[in-house]
Design a protein around this motif. Structure first.
Motif, PDB file in Angstrom:
ATOM      1  N   TYR A   1       0.662  -1.244  -0.017  1.00  0.00           N
ATOM      2  CA  TYR A   1      -0.005  -0.168  -0.075  1.00  0.00           C
ATOM      3  C   TYR A   1       0.882   1.215  -0.123  1.00  0.00           C
ATOM      4  CZ  TYR A   1      -3.621  -3.335   0.880  1.00  0.00           C
ATOM      5  OH  TYR A   1      -4.745  -4.414   0.868  1.00  0.00           O
ATOM      6  N   THR A   2       2.368   1.259  -0.085  1.00  0.00           N
ATOM      7  CA  THR A   2       3.061   2.205  -0.234  1.00  0.00           C
ATOM      8  C   THR A   2       3.184   2.695  -1.651  1.00  0.00           C
ATOM      9  OG1 THR A   2       3.986   1.888   1.794  1.00  0.00           O
ATOM     10  CG2 THR A   2       5.255   3.507   0.491  1.00  0.00           C
ATOM     11  N   PRO A   3       2.840   3.938  -2.100  1.00  0.00           N
ATOM     12  CA  PRO A   3       3.277   4.322  -3.485  1.00  0.00           C
ATOM     13  C   PRO A   3       4.884   4.234  -3.737  1.00  0.00           C
ATOM     14  CG  PRO A   3       2.072   6.128  -2.671  1.00  0.00           C
ATOM     15  CD  PRO A   3       2.394   5.042  -1.551  1.00  0.00           C
ATOM     16  N   LYS A   4       5.266   3.400  -4.851  1.00  0.00           N
ATOM     17  CA  LYS A   4       6.365   3.223  -5.004  1.00  0.00           C
ATOM     18  C   LYS A   4       6.913   3.147  -6.582  1.00  0.00           C
ATOM     19  CE  LYS A   4       5.761  -1.700  -3.960  1.00  0.00           C
ATOM     20  NZ  LYS A   4       4.426  -1.590  -3.554  1.00  0.00           N
ATOM     21  N   PRO A   5       7.973   3.598  -7.004  1.00  0.00           N
ATOM     22  CA  PRO A   5       8.259   3.478  -8.474  1.00  0.00           C
ATOM     23  C   PRO A   5       8.330   1.809  -8.720  1.00  0.00           C
ATOM     24  CG  PRO A   5       9.828   4.552  -7.312  1.00  0.00           C
ATOM     25  CD  PRO A   5       8.817   4.158  -6.182  1.00  0.00           C
ATOM     26  N   LYS A   6       8.006   1.360 -10.033  1.00  0.00           N
ATOM     27  CA  LYS A   6       7.994   0.001 -10.521  1.00  0.00           C
ATOM     28  C   LYS A   6       9.445  -0.496 -10.251  1.00  0.00           C
ATOM     29  CE  LYS A   6       7.042  -2.926 -14.291  1.00  0.00           C
ATOM     30  NZ  LYS A   6       5.820  -3.508 -14.688  1.00  0.00           N
ATOM     31  N   GLY A   7       9.240  -1.796  -9.672  1.00  0.00           N
ATOM     32  CA  GLY A   7      10.659  -2.437  -9.045  1.00  0.00           C
ATOM     33  C   GLY A   7      11.274  -2.245  -7.932  1.00  0.00           C
ATOM     34  N   CYS A   8      10.895  -1.135  -7.224  1.00  0.00           N
ATOM     35  CA  CYS A   8      11.235  -0.684  -6.095  1.00  0.00           C
ATOM     36  C   CYS A   8      10.401  -0.902  -5.024  1.00  0.00           C
ATOM     37  CB  CYS A   8      11.703   0.819  -6.114  1.00  0.00           C
ATOM     38  SG  CYS A   8      13.000   1.237  -7.231  1.00  0.00           S
ATOM     39  N   GLY A   9      10.953  -1.174  -3.707  1.00  0.00           N
ATOM     40  CA  GLY A   9      10.044  -1.381  -2.592  1.00  0.00           C
ATOM     41  C   GLY A   9      10.429  -0.310  -1.506  1.00  0.00           C
ATOM     42  N   PRO A  10       9.978  -0.486  -0.364  1.00  0.00           N
ATOM     43  CA  PRO A  10      10.135   0.301   0.664  1.00  0.00           C
ATOM     44  C   PRO A  10      11.336   0.024   1.539  1.00  0.00           C
ATOM     45  CG  PRO A  10       8.279  -1.157   1.432  1.00  0.00           C
ATOM     46  CD  PRO A  10       8.620  -1.184   0.004  1.00  0.00           C
ATOM     47  N   HIS A  11      12.204   1.081   1.901  1.00  0.00           N
ATOM     48  CA  HIS A  11      13.343   0.685   2.347  1.00  0.00           C
ATOM     49  C   HIS A  11      13.311  -0.094   3.819  1.00  0.00           C
ATOM     50  CE1 HIS A  11      17.672   1.554   2.803  1.00  0.00           C
ATOM     51  NE2 HIS A  11      17.629   2.263   3.465  1.00  0.00           N
ATOM     52  N   ILE A  12      13.999  -0.961   4.138  1.00  0.00           N
ATOM     53  CA  ILE A  12      14.080  -1.898   5.473  1.00  0.00           C
ATOM     54  C   ILE A  12      12.902  -2.051   6.098  1.00  0.00           C
ATOM     55  CG2 ILE A  12      16.749  -1.972   5.491  1.00  0.00           C
ATOM     56  CD1 ILE A  12      16.191   0.305   7.811  1.00  0.00           C
ATOM     57  N   PRO A  13      11.786  -2.641   5.507  1.00  0.00           N
ATOM     58  CA  PRO A  13      10.622  -2.563   6.114  1.00  0.00           C
ATOM     59  C   PRO A  13      10.364  -3.543   7.392  1.00  0.00           C
ATOM     60  CG  PRO A  13      10.380  -4.023   4.051  1.00  0.00           C
ATOM     61  CD  PRO A  13      11.738  -3.344   4.221  1.00  0.00           C
ATOM     62  N   LEU A  14      11.216  -4.795   7.344  1.00  0.00           N
ATOM     63  CA  LEU A  14      11.168  -5.433   8.622  1.00  0.00           C
ATOM     64  C   LEU A  14      11.933  -4.354   9.984  1.00  0.00           C
ATOM     65  CD1 LEU A  14      12.343  -8.796   7.622  1.00  0.00           C
ATOM     66  CD2 LEU A  14      10.094  -7.972   8.283  1.00  0.00           C
ATOM     67  N   ILE A  15      12.945  -3.749   9.681  1.00  0.00           N
ATOM     68  CA  ILE A  15      13.430  -2.947  10.830  1.00  0.00           C
ATOM     69  C   ILE A  15      12.272  -1.908  11.064  1.00  0.00           C
ATOM     70  CG2 ILE A  15      15.353  -1.367  11.500  1.00  0.00           C
ATOM     71  CD1 ILE A  15      16.029  -4.422  11.039  1.00  0.00           C
ATOM     72  N   ARG A  16      11.824  -1.160  10.048  1.00  0.00           N
ATOM     73  CA  ARG A  16      11.100  -0.111  10.390  1.00  0.00           C
ATOM     74  C   ARG A  16       9.569  -0.656  11.345  1.00  0.00           C
ATOM     75  NH1 ARG A  16       9.577   2.872   4.973  1.00  0.00           N
ATOM     76  NH2 ARG A  16       7.793   3.766   6.116  1.00  0.00           N
ATOM     77  N   GLY A  17       9.290  -2.064  10.839  1.00  0.00           N
ATOM     78  CA  GLY A  17       8.187  -2.497  11.504  1.00  0.00           C
ATOM     79  C   GLY A  17       8.347  -2.669  13.057  1.00  0.00           C
ATOM     80  N   LEU A  18       9.735  -3.379  13.182  1.00  0.00           N
ATOM     81  CA  LEU A  18      10.006  -3.563  14.618  1.00  0.00           C
ATOM     82  C   LEU A  18      10.161  -2.163  15.415  1.00  0.00           C
ATOM     83  CD1 LEU A  18      11.150  -5.557  16.683  1.00  0.00           C
ATOM     84  CD2 LEU A  18      13.503  -5.170  15.894  1.00  0.00           C
ATOM     85  N   ILE A  19      10.775  -1.351  14.829  1.00  0.00           N
ATOM     86  CA  ILE A  19      10.985   0.250  15.544  1.00  0.00           C
ATOM     87  C   ILE A  19       9.473   0.794  15.810  1.00  0.00           C
ATOM     88  CG2 ILE A  19      11.460   2.700  15.229  1.00  0.00           C
ATOM     89  CD1 ILE A  19      14.186   1.463  13.677  1.00  0.00           C
ATOM     90  N   VAL A  20       8.482   0.665  14.884  1.00  0.00           N
ATOM     91  CA  VAL A  20       7.157   1.374  15.280  1.00  0.00           C
ATOM     92  C   VAL A  20       6.449   0.260  16.078  1.00  0.00           C
ATOM     93  CG1 VAL A  20       4.817   1.390  13.949  1.00  0.00           C
ATOM     94  CG2 VAL A  20       6.924   2.244  12.746  1.00  0.00           C
ATOM     95  N   GLY A  21       6.633  -1.104  16.048  1.00  0.00           N
ATOM     96  CA  GLY A  21       6.009  -1.918  17.137  1.00  0.00           C
ATOM     97  C   GLY A  21       6.385  -1.599  18.510  1.00  0.00           C
ATOM     98  N   VAL A  22       7.759  -1.475  18.762  1.00  0.00           N
ATOM     99  CA  VAL A  22       8.195  -1.252  19.935  1.00  0.00           C
ATOM    100  C   VAL A  22       7.971   0.159  20.445  1.00  0.00           C
ATOM    101  CG1 VAL A  22      10.442  -1.066  21.207  1.00  0.00           C
ATOM    102  CG2 VAL A  22      10.057  -3.017  19.690  1.00  0.00           C
ATOM    103  N   LEU A  23       8.313   1.225  19.545  1.00  0.00           N
ATOM    104  CA  LEU A  23       8.015   2.516  20.005  1.00  0.00           C
ATOM    105  C   LEU A  23       6.421   3.013  20.323  1.00  0.00           C
ATOM    106  CD1 LEU A  23      10.775   4.608  18.168  1.00  0.00           C
ATOM    107  CD2 LEU A  23      10.720   3.750  20.436  1.00  0.00           C
ATOM    108  N   PHE A  24       5.755   2.442  19.547  1.00  0.00           N
ATOM    109  CA  PHE A  24       4.237   2.943  19.379  1.00  0.00           C
ATOM    110  C   PHE A  24       3.271   1.888  19.721  1.00  0.00           C
ATOM    111  CE2 PHE A  24       6.394   5.598  16.155  1.00  0.00           C
ATOM    112  CZ  PHE A  24       6.298   6.919  16.869  1.00  0.00           C
ATOM    113  N   HIS A  25       3.412   0.691  20.042  1.00  0.00           N
ATOM    114  CA  HIS A  25       2.516  -0.229  20.224  1.00  0.00           C
ATOM    115  C   HIS A  25       2.882  -1.107  21.454  1.00  0.00           C
ATOM    116  CE1 HIS A  25       0.220   0.703  16.781  1.00  0.00           C
ATOM    117  NE2 HIS A  25       1.171   0.788  16.126  1.00  0.00           N
ATOM    118  N   ALA A  26       4.158  -1.128  22.030  1.00  0.00           N
ATOM    119  CA  ALA A  26       4.428  -1.895  22.990  1.00  0.00           C
ATOM    120  C   ALA A  26       4.024  -1.310  24.493  1.00  0.00           C
ATOM    121  CB  ALA A  26       5.858  -2.229  23.191  1.00  0.00           C
TER     122      ALA A  26
END
Length: 101
Positions: A76-101
């Motif tokens: 669901y993130t707009p991105k150019p063709k062939g590119c994805g979000p930058h380090i999504p697992l690390i971002r998910g871990l940071i968001v989970g620990v900082l905002f949902h723990a």
């Protein structure tokens, strides 16, 4: 690892007691042994087990959140063709620990 080491340490604080049986009127001891915990020791072991279960459930929930967050970022993130979000697992871990723990 810390909770498991603490649980092992708490289990080692039990006192060993010999069980006695009567064989033809003679008391024989030492064939079996039991571990006896004080009331305080039982409470500490129960608290440690509860903490271990809580930590396992927290780790499971956090890992599920990280995977879900990564999937949402990828699809669901707009991105150019062939590119994805930058380090999504690390971002998910940071968001989970900082905002949902």
């Amino acid at each position: 690892a810390f909770v498991t080491a603490t649980l092992i340490w708490l289990l080692s604080t039990a006192h060993e007691a010999n069980d006695y049986i009567s064989v033809q009127g003679i008391e024989v001891g030492g064939l079996t042994r039991t571990f006896v915990f004080s009331d305080e020791g039982k409470t500490m072991v129960a608290f440690c087990l509860f903490g271990l279960l809580w930590l396992m459930e927290f780790a499971t929930a956090l890992s599920q959140f990280v995977v879900t967050y990564t999937v949402v970022l990828w699809y669901y993130t707009p991105k150019p063709k062939g590119c994805g979000p930058h380090i999504p697992l690390i971002r998910g871990l940071i968001v989970g620990v900082l905002f949902h723990a």
